[in-house]
Design a protein around this motif. Structure first.
Motif, PDB file in Angstrom:
ATOM      1  N   ALA A   1       2.102  -8.225   6.236  1.00  0.00           N
ATOM      2  CA  ALA A   1       2.132  -7.143   7.212  1.00  0.00           C
ATOM      3  C   ALA A   1       3.449  -7.127   7.991  1.00  0.00           C
ATOM      4  O   ALA A   1       4.032  -6.061   8.221  1.00  0.00           O
ATOM      5  CB  ALA A   1       0.949  -7.283   8.172  1.00  0.00           C
ATOM      6  N   THR A   2       3.910  -8.306   8.375  1.00  0.00           N
ATOM      7  CA  THR A   2       5.162  -8.390   9.132  1.00  0.00           C
ATOM      8  C   THR A   2       6.327  -7.844   8.331  1.00  0.00           C
ATOM      9  O   THR A   2       7.157  -7.084   8.856  1.00  0.00           O
ATOM     10  CB  THR A   2       5.447  -9.864   9.520  1.00  0.00           C
ATOM     11  OG1 THR A   2       4.354 -10.371  10.290  1.00  0.00           O
ATOM     12  CG2 THR A   2       6.726  -9.964  10.338  1.00  0.00           C
TER      13      THR A   2
ATOM     14  N   ASN B   1      -2.969 -15.887  -7.112  1.00  0.00           N
ATOM     15  CA  ASN B   1      -2.190 -17.016  -7.669  1.00  0.00           C
ATOM     16  C   ASN B   1      -1.548 -17.874  -6.596  1.00  0.00           C
ATOM     17  O   ASN B   1      -0.966 -18.923  -6.894  1.00  0.00           O
ATOM     18  CB  ASN B   1      -1.112 -16.492  -8.615  1.00  0.00           C
ATOM     19  CG  ASN B   1      -1.690 -15.927  -9.903  1.00  0.00           C
ATOM     20  OD1 ASN B   1      -2.751 -16.342 -10.341  1.00  0.00           O
ATOM     21  ND2 ASN B   1      -0.992 -14.974 -10.485  1.00  0.00           N
ATOM     22  N   LEU B   2      -1.606 -17.444  -5.346  1.00  0.00           N
ATOM     23  CA  LEU B   2      -0.993 -18.196  -4.252  1.00  0.00           C
ATOM     24  C   LEU B   2      -1.898 -19.305  -3.736  1.00  0.00           C
ATOM     25  O   LEU B   2      -1.462 -20.142  -2.945  1.00  0.00           O
ATOM     26  CB  LEU B   2      -0.634 -17.253  -3.094  1.00  0.00           C
ATOM     27  CG  LEU B   2       0.324 -16.104  -3.434  1.00  0.00           C
ATOM     28  CD1 LEU B   2       0.539 -15.229  -2.206  1.00  0.00           C
ATOM     29  CD2 LEU B   2       1.657 -16.644  -3.933  1.00  0.00           C
ATOM     30  N   PHE B   3      -3.151 -19.319  -4.175  1.00  0.00           N
ATOM     31  CA  PHE B   3      -4.109 -20.305  -3.679  1.00  0.00           C
ATOM     32  C   PHE B   3      -4.195 -21.497  -4.626  1.00  0.00           C
ATOM     33  O   PHE B   3      -4.424 -21.320  -5.822  1.00  0.00           O
ATOM     34  CB  PHE B   3      -5.503 -19.676  -3.529  1.00  0.00           C
ATOM     35  CG  PHE B   3      -5.609 -18.759  -2.341  1.00  0.00           C
ATOM     36  CD1 PHE B   3      -6.196 -19.182  -1.165  1.00  0.00           C
ATOM     37  CD2 PHE B   3      -5.115 -17.467  -2.408  1.00  0.00           C
ATOM     38  CE1 PHE B   3      -6.280 -18.345  -0.068  1.00  0.00           C
ATOM     39  CE2 PHE B   3      -5.197 -16.618  -1.313  1.00  0.00           C
ATOM     40  CZ  PHE B   3      -5.778 -17.057  -0.145  1.00  0.00           C
ATOM     41  N   PRO B   4      -4.009 -22.716  -4.117  1.00  0.00           N
ATOM     42  CA  PRO B   4      -4.140 -23.905  -4.965  1.00  0.00           C
ATOM     43  C   PRO B   4      -5.555 -24.055  -5.493  1.00  0.00           C
ATOM     44  O   PRO B   4      -6.511 -23.549  -4.893  1.00  0.00           O
ATOM     45  CB  PRO B   4      -3.798 -25.059  -4.004  1.00  0.00           C
ATOM     46  CG  PRO B   4      -3.121 -24.422  -2.841  1.00  0.00           C
ATOM     47  CD  PRO B   4      -3.678 -23.035  -2.727  1.00  0.00           C
TER      48      PRO B   4
ATOM     49  N   ILE C   1      -0.995 -15.377   4.733  1.00  0.00           N
ATOM     50  CA  ILE C   1      -0.500 -14.435   3.726  1.00  0.00           C
ATOM     51  C   ILE C   1      -0.561 -13.002   4.253  1.00  0.00           C
ATOM     52  O   ILE C   1       0.396 -12.239   4.122  1.00  0.00           O
ATOM     53  CB  ILE C   1      -1.314 -14.569   2.421  1.00  0.00           C
ATOM     54  CG1 ILE C   1      -1.021 -15.916   1.754  1.00  0.00           C
ATOM     55  CG2 ILE C   1      -0.979 -13.425   1.461  1.00  0.00           C
ATOM     56  CD1 ILE C   1      -1.928 -16.236   0.597  1.00  0.00           C
ATOM     57  N   ILE C   2      -1.688 -12.658   4.850  1.00  0.00           N
ATOM     58  CA  ILE C   2      -1.859 -11.300   5.375  1.00  0.00           C
ATOM     59  C   ILE C   2      -0.843 -11.020   6.485  1.00  0.00           C
ATOM     60  O   ILE C   2      -0.197  -9.972   6.515  1.00  0.00           O
ATOM     61  CB  ILE C   2      -3.294 -11.092   5.908  1.00  0.00           C
ATOM     62  CG1 ILE C   2      -4.290 -11.126   4.746  1.00  0.00           C
ATOM     63  CG2 ILE C   2      -3.411  -9.776   6.669  1.00  0.00           C
ATOM     64  CD1 ILE C   2      -5.746 -11.117   5.177  1.00  0.00           C
TER      65      ILE C   2
ATOM     66  N   SER D   1      -8.583 -22.214   2.792  1.00  0.00           N
ATOM     67  CA  SER D   1      -8.290 -20.918   2.197  1.00  0.00           C
ATOM     68  C   SER D   1      -8.304 -19.816   3.248  1.00  0.00           C
ATOM     69  O   SER D   1      -7.548 -18.847   3.161  1.00  0.00           O
ATOM     70  CB  SER D   1      -9.279 -20.594   1.075  1.00  0.00           C
ATOM     71  OG  SER D   1     -10.606 -20.695   1.529  1.00  0.00           O
ATOM     72  N   LEU D   2      -9.134 -19.978   4.275  1.00  0.00           N
ATOM     73  CA  LEU D   2      -9.154 -19.014   5.381  1.00  0.00           C
ATOM     74  C   LEU D   2      -7.819 -19.029   6.121  1.00  0.00           C
ATOM     75  O   LEU D   2      -7.244 -17.974   6.406  1.00  0.00           O
ATOM     76  CB  LEU D   2     -10.296 -19.350   6.349  1.00  0.00           C
ATOM     77  CG  LEU D   2     -10.322 -18.566   7.665  1.00  0.00           C
ATOM     78  CD1 LEU D   2     -10.458 -17.080   7.399  1.00  0.00           C
ATOM     79  CD2 LEU D   2     -11.436 -19.058   8.566  1.00  0.00           C
ATOM     80  N   VAL D   3      -7.313 -20.229   6.408  1.00  0.00           N
ATOM     81  CA  VAL D   3      -6.029 -20.373   7.103  1.00  0.00           C
ATOM     82  C   VAL D   3      -4.903 -19.782   6.262  1.00  0.00           C
ATOM     83  O   VAL D   3      -4.044 -19.040   6.764  1.00  0.00           O
ATOM     84  CB  VAL D   3      -5.738 -21.862   7.403  1.00  0.00           C
ATOM     85  CG1 VAL D   3      -4.337 -22.027   7.982  1.00  0.00           C
ATOM     86  CG2 VAL D   3      -6.782 -22.426   8.363  1.00  0.00           C
TER      87      VAL D   3
END
Length: 282
Positions: A71-72, A48-51, A66-67, A59-61
């Motif tokens: 993780a952080t 749901n975070l992707f427009p 997001i990852i 979408s790759l960026v």
């Protein structure tokens, strides 16, 4: 190697033909996007975070971001837990507990207020509140009752508009209102108080000129012709007129009613608890 791994993740994430189609009712196997220790980030968590209609490159960026963010946060939490003392944990748990209680209580109060609060405020109540507290309603800005119009230099019937504007005849003023489509900006109702700042933003006249009651001011520049008439003026620290401060008074009355209702609710709850012996004082 790292770039290839990200592309593999993207391919997994976009494995279906329409990865944003949330209408599908068939059970979908959870796809793991990343993991830290025993926790996993899955496609379902982030889709749901992707427009909509986002490109593969964008979408790759976004996926990388997001990852990395996920993780952080997980790693910081892990480190914080490992380095937190027992005393710190107790303090944090108490804060969380107090915050949870506060949220529950406030939510309950708001629901009761929504159900029981009388929001109808009569004109008599406004008058009484204003008359009792008028000295507290001192202006922190200048107010004016004023008319103004601004129209371009290309307007053909310029002289007619000026004549209508200067007239005090009601029919002429109504005729002026019918010319509204010719105006870049205008305010034709001089029976209401408005902040002087509003007029300053729309006209090129100085503050000093507008603070003087004047039947007519005219100025022309490259943007067109400006006409202003100031009917009345109120200065800072003067008592605010009732009709200008009425919305604020209504908010104050409602706030007072809300506090009184909350106190009444608390009294009833305490009384009930005492009567049914849920509450005891030793």
């Amino acid at each position: 190697m790292k770039q290839s791994y990200i592309w593999i993740l993207v391919c997994v994430f976009f494995s279906s033909c329409d990865y944003f189609d949330l209408q599908k009712k068939e059970p979908v196997k959870k796809d793991v996007i990343a993991s830290i220790y025993n926790e996993e980030l899955v496609k379902e968590d982030i889709q749901n975070l992707f427009p909509k209609n986002i490109s593969k490159e964008d979408s790759l960026v976004l996926l990388r971001s997001i990852i990395t963010s996920w993780a952080t946060q997980k790693l910081l939490l892990k480190k914080a837990e490992e380095n937190s003392t027992l005393e710190n944990n107790k303090e944090i748990n108490k804060l969380v507990s107090d915050y949870r209680k506060s949220l529950l209580i406030n939510n309950y109060k708001e629901r009761l207020i929504k159900q029981q609060l009388d929001t109808v405020i009569s004109e008599e109540e406004v008058d009484e509140y204003y008359n009792t507290n008028s000295l507290n309603f001192r202006l922190n800005e200048e107010l004016v009752k004023a008319r103004y119009v601004h129209f371009g230099n290309d307007v053909v019937d310029k002289d007619d508009i000026i004549q209508l504007f200067r007239s005090m005849n009601q029919e002429d003023l109504e005729a002026l209102e019918q010319q509204q489509l010719s105006f870049k900006s205008y305010q034709l109702n001089d029976s209401i108080w408005v902040p002087l700042e509003n007029v300053l933003l729309k006209t090129p006249f100085s503050k000093e000129k507008l603070l003087k009651k004047t039947k007519y001011l005219q100025k022309e520049d490259s943007l067109g012709l400006y006409l202003v008439a100031v009917k009345d003026v109120l200065l800072r620290n003067q008592i605010a007129p009732k009709n200008y401060i009425t919305p604020t008074i209504k908010q104050m009355i409602l706030h007072k009613r809300k506090l009184e209702l909350i106190r009444e609710i608390e009294k009833i709850i305490l009384k009930d608890a005492t009567q049914n012996k849920s509450f005891k004082v030793y």
